[in-house]
Design an enzyme around this catalytic site. Structure first.
Site, mmCIF file in Angstrom:
data_model
loop_
_atom_site.group_PDB
_atom_site.id
_atom_site.type_symbol
_atom_site.label_atom_id
_atom_site.label_comp_id
_atom_site.label_asym_id
_atom_site.label_seq_id
_atom_site.Cartn_x
_atom_site.Cartn_y
_atom_site.Cartn_z
ATOM 1 N N GLU A 1 -3.155 5.861 -4.606
ATOM 2 C CA GLU A 1 -2.786 6.302 -3.338
ATOM 3 C C GLU A 1 -1.586 7.119 -3.675
ATOM 4 O O GLU A 1 -0.786 7.109 -4.495
ATOM 5 C CB GLU A 1 -2.417 5.380 -2.007
ATOM 6 N N SER B 1 -8.300 -3.870 -0.570
ATOM 7 C CA SER B 1 -8.658 -4.508 0.814
ATOM 8 C C SER B 1 -8.966 -5.930 0.748
ATOM 9 O O SER B 1 -8.999 -6.665 1.392
ATOM 10 C CB SER B 1 -9.568 -3.694 1.609
ATOM 11 N N ASP C 1 -9.192 -0.063 -7.402
ATOM 12 C CA ASP C 1 -7.775 0.236 -6.933
ATOM 13 C C ASP C 1 -6.698 -0.196 -7.624
ATOM 14 O O ASP C 1 -6.712 -1.342 -7.983
ATOM 15 C CB ASP C 1 -7.630 -0.304 -5.442
ATOM 16 N N LYS D 1 -8.511 4.193 -8.477
ATOM 17 C CA LYS D 1 -7.821 4.856 -7.487
ATOM 18 C C LYS D 1 -6.635 4.402 -7.065
ATOM 19 O O LYS D 1 -6.357 3.331 -7.290
ATOM 20 C CB LYS D 1 -9.015 4.702 -6.215
ATOM 21 N N GLU E 1 -8.487 8.989 4.432
ATOM 22 C CA GLU E 1 -8.613 8.085 5.392
ATOM 23 C C GLU E 1 -7.786 8.401 6.498
ATOM 24 O O GLU E 1 -6.549 8.794 6.448
ATOM 25 C CB GLU E 1 -8.219 6.601 4.591
#
Length: 285
Positions: free
Chosen positions: A133, A63, A101, A131, A200
């Site tokens: 996704e 982000s 991330d 991390k 999320e």
């Protein structure tokens, strides 16, 4: 083993005799069903200094693409960006587990690609985990990384790196098929070895079901208070942007306060009221 506190004047960690150890991936994993896990994003050493005493985990999120660089999404974020900011956050913290991330395109092609890039992240930053996704499609990669000593946090539900495929940032799990897929994704990456899992932007009942279905702690963001912990983008939480996601509770309005401080400074400068060098260095004590 040395322990550290941080000299906020120099941004350097200094040895101290006080007992102090960073939280570890196993310690976080053991919090399943216990004391809620506190997680916030951090991208700089100074923000890490301020957040670290209050957090169990600091996430160097991709982000930062939007928050720091003004990019339209997380897609353009590079591995170089993540490594630079990850190293800064590690230097600025001493208690929280720091996770970084994996940016888009750095892990999806194969488990081997993921290992090469994740190992670079840990080497260059000093962080304790990465991390990534994805659900069932990434389970093999999660297992590959964890078997080789790289702690992994999973991320399912609304996955921002897949925004183009998802068609936007809407909440996920509104129909039965999508809800079942989210729970299956959560199970898949948890069983593959994730020590924690971000949920999320999912409907609350789905977040609760997923939390009950997995053995690792779940960290909610726009999910449910029944998750094992919560994470927010710090700048959203502090009110540094005029527009924030609907699920974000703003704990301050720093954007307005910073604007007021800048306006006061500008007024003093324009009015010749700003302290002179003589006033600063030679005024009586």
């Amino acid at each position: 083993m040395s322990t550290y506190t941080l000299d906020t004047a120099t941004s350097r960690a200094n040895p101290t005799p006080a007992p102090m150890r960073r939280l570890t991936a196993p310690a976080i994993q053991q919090r399943k069903g216990g004391e809620p896990i506190v997680m916030l994003t951090a991208y700089t050493a100074r923000m890490a200094q301020l957040l670290d005493p209050h957090c169990d985990m600091l996430l160097v999120g991709d982000s930062l693409g939007q928050v720091i660089y003004g990019l339209p999404s997380t897609i353009p974020v590079t591995l170089d960006m993540m490594c630079a900011h990850g190293a800064a956050v590690v230097r600025g913290s001493w208690h929280a587990l720091v996770a970084v991330d994996m940016p888009f395109g750095s892990y999806e092609a194969s488990p081997g690609q993921a290992f090469e890039n994740a190992s670079r992240v840990l080497k260059e930053t000093g962080a304790a985990a990465v991390k990534l996704e994805g659900g069932e499609a990434m389970a093999e990669t999660v297992a590959f990384l964890t078997a080789r000593g790289i702690p992994v946090i999973g991320h399912v539900g609304l996955t921002p790196q897949a925004v183009n495929a998802l068609g936007g940032y809407r909440a996920r799990g509104r129909d039965e098929a999508e809800a079942a897929k989210i729970v299956a994704d959560a199970r898949a990456v948890a069983e593959a070895g994730c020590f924690a899992l971000v949920l999320e932007g999912v409907m609350e009942e789905i977040a609760v079901e997923a939390t009950k279905a997995v053995s690792c702690p779940t960290i909610g963001i726009g999910a449910s208070a029944q998750c094992d912990g919560q994470v927010l983008v710090t700048e959203d939480m502090l009110g540094l942007f005029e527009r924030t996601p609907r699920f974000v509770k703003r704990y301050d309005d720093l954007a307005a306060r910073i604007g007021e401080a800048a306006a006061a400074f500008a007024a003093e400068v324009k009015g010749r009221g700003f302290p002179t060098e003589d006033q600063i260095y030679r005024s009586p004590k």
